[in-house]
Design an enzyme around this catalytic site. Structure first.
Site, short mmCIF file in Angstrom:
data_model
loop_
_atom_site.label_atom_id
_atom_site.label_comp_id
_atom_site.label_asym_id
_atom_site.label_seq_id
_atom_site.Cartn_x
_atom_site.Cartn_y
_atom_site.Cartn_z
N ARG A 15 -12.78 21.82 -1.95
CA ARG A 15 -12.38 21.66 -0.56
C ARG A 15 -11.00 22.28 -0.33
NH1 ARG A 15 -13.33 15.28 -0.19
NH2 ARG A 15 -12.66 15.51 -2.37
N LYS A 75 -7.14 16.43 -2.10
CA LYS A 75 -7.07 15.44 -3.18
C LYS A 75 -5.64 15.13 -3.57
CE LYS A 75 -9.67 13.45 -4.90
NZ LYS A 75 -10.10 12.09 -4.42
N TYR A 94 -5.19 12.73 0.61
CA TYR A 94 -5.66 11.48 0.01
C TYR A 94 -4.79 11.17 -1.21
CZ TYR A 94 -10.02 11.66 2.72
OH TYR A 94 -10.94 11.67 3.73
N HIS A 96 -4.84 7.36 -2.80
CA HIS A 96 -5.50 6.28 -3.54
C HIS A 96 -4.60 5.79 -4.67
CE1 HIS A 96 -9.27 6.85 -1.38
NE2 HIS A 96 -9.21 8.14 -1.64
N GLU A 118 -6.09 7.89 3.53
CA GLU A 118 -6.97 6.71 3.47
C GLU A 118 -6.37 5.46 4.07
OE1 GLU A 118 -4.69 6.57 -0.43
OE2 GLU A 118 -5.64 8.13 0.78
N ASP A 270 -12.53 5.76 -6.50
CA ASP A 270 -11.19 6.21 -6.12
C ASP A 270 -10.20 5.05 -6.07
OD1 ASP A 270 -11.19 8.96 -5.89
OD2 ASP A 270 -12.02 8.95 -3.87
#
Length: 372
Positions: A15, A75, A94, A96, A118, A270
């Site tokens: 991505r 990511k 993101y 996490h 998130e 995740d």
């Protein structure tokens, strides 16, 4: 503002943080966008398309990190990327962090400001930047689960929908949120025997009304989960506590009661995973076996369908990127409390209460951090 989009370097992550349409919007608003060469190759977008949208192309990742004021990724930053971040620089991606203390330490050490997709919230309390990837992961969970159930892949050898005269596979979905609902939609569509487990009776009523008699629902208790997974062919873990580590709903002892060749797909990985036996895997080696049960615990599931995932994600992230670029991160967070909820790290401190608690840190309130 100068916005940088590096090529993702996590294993089998294809991505990209912005598509050409987003670049065009940002450049049209007076911002500069720097794209690392090859960043869009995984979604079928080449450097020429980015140039046509107004982006500058950088030959190295270090050039993107070195020049950009705002880094937009997909990511979490890998250790090498954390080392390239600097004080005063903003990272939007993101994270996490609750399940990743090493990354949290790297971000704190960098001194950068890190805003996590998130934990950004909408006025209705939903998670608008997690939703599109939860939709993808939920739908994918049934797809990969069906493949894992094939005998050649070590599975029990069951077709999800069965055939006339032969019963369908039994699927248990733990969690009736976005990911769980999308998993349910695909599983019901494939004519499996599907049960959704959730601790909200209101949500179970909504799902029952949505899917009708094709779906069974069950209130979440330890006894219920224990009973259902014993006979399940496929269990999908789709539980989420925003910013926090996922609760362990399925213990190792429960896994030991499942039949050999059954499958667990942990969408929650995740956030640490909701099965006690889970550990993160990659698309290169997506599965492992515990007590004869196949575990699929890929931490970036939507990366397997990067074109769909990237366009779905950037449809949602672009307004926030635009706000950060137009106003600066501090003014943008002051104007939008939902975006402020995305602030996880600033100037070496954890700013999100739930994340800090999961990591054993004291949180510096986001409002106070933004005012510095």
């Amino acid at each position: 503002m100068r916005i940088g989009v590096p090529r993702e370097i996590k294993v089998h992550e294809y991505r990209v943080g912005l598509v050409p349409a987003g670049v065009r919007e940002l450049v049209g608003a007076g911002h500069e966008v720097i794209i690392e060469t090859g960043a869009g190759n995984g979604i079928g977008v080449d450097d020429a398309q980015y140039r046509a949208a107004g982006a500058a192309i950088a030959g190295r990742e270090a050039d993107v990190f070195g020049r950009a004021e705002l880094i937009v990724k997909v990511k979490e930053p890998q250790p090498l990327e954390c080392e390239m971040l600097r004080p005063g620089q903003v990272l939007f991606t993101y994270l996490h962090l609750a399940a990743d203390p090493a990354q949290a330490h790297g971000l704190m050490k960098s001194g950068a400001t890190a805003i996590a997709y998130e934990t950004v919230t909408a006025p209705n309390g939903s998670l608008p930047l997690l939703t599109p990837m939860s939709e993808v992961a939920g739908r994918m969970s049934i797809q990969v689960g069906a493949a894992c159930l094939q005998k050649a892949n070590g599975g029990f050898g069951v077709l999800l929908g069965g055939v006339p005269g032969v019963p369908p596979a039994k699927i248990v979905v733990l969690g009736g949120g976005v990911a769980g609902t999308n998993a349910t939609e695909i599983a019901v569509g494939m004519r499996a025997d599907v049960t959704v487990v959730d601790r909200s009776v209101d949500r179970l009523r909504q799902l029952s009304a949505l899917f009708g008699p094709a779906l069974r629902t069950a209130y979440s208790t330890t006894e219920t989960i224990e009973r259902l997974i014993r006979d399940a062919d496929l269990v999908v873990g789709a539980v989420l506590v925003a910013g926090a580590a996922a609760p362990k709903l399925v213990t190792r002892a429960m896994v030991g009661t499942m039949k050999a060749g059954s499958v667990l797909v942990d969408i929650s990985i995740d956030q640490g995973g909701c099965f006690e036996t889970s550990r993160p895997t990659t698309h290169a080696e997506p599965t492992f076996v515990v007590d004869g049960v196949i575990h699929y615990c890929v931490a970036n599931m939507p990366g397997a369908v990067p074109r769909t995932s990237t366009f779905a994600l950037t449809n949602c992230t672009l307004p926030y990127v635009r706000a950060l670029a137009d106003l600066g991160w501090q003014a943008a967070l002051k104007r939008d409390p939902g975006l402020a909820a995305g602030l996880n790290v600033h100037a070496g401190e954890i700013t999100h209460e739930v994340v800090a608690h999961a990591l054993g840190h004291r949180a510096r309130p986001a409002a106070a951090a933004a005012a510095r």
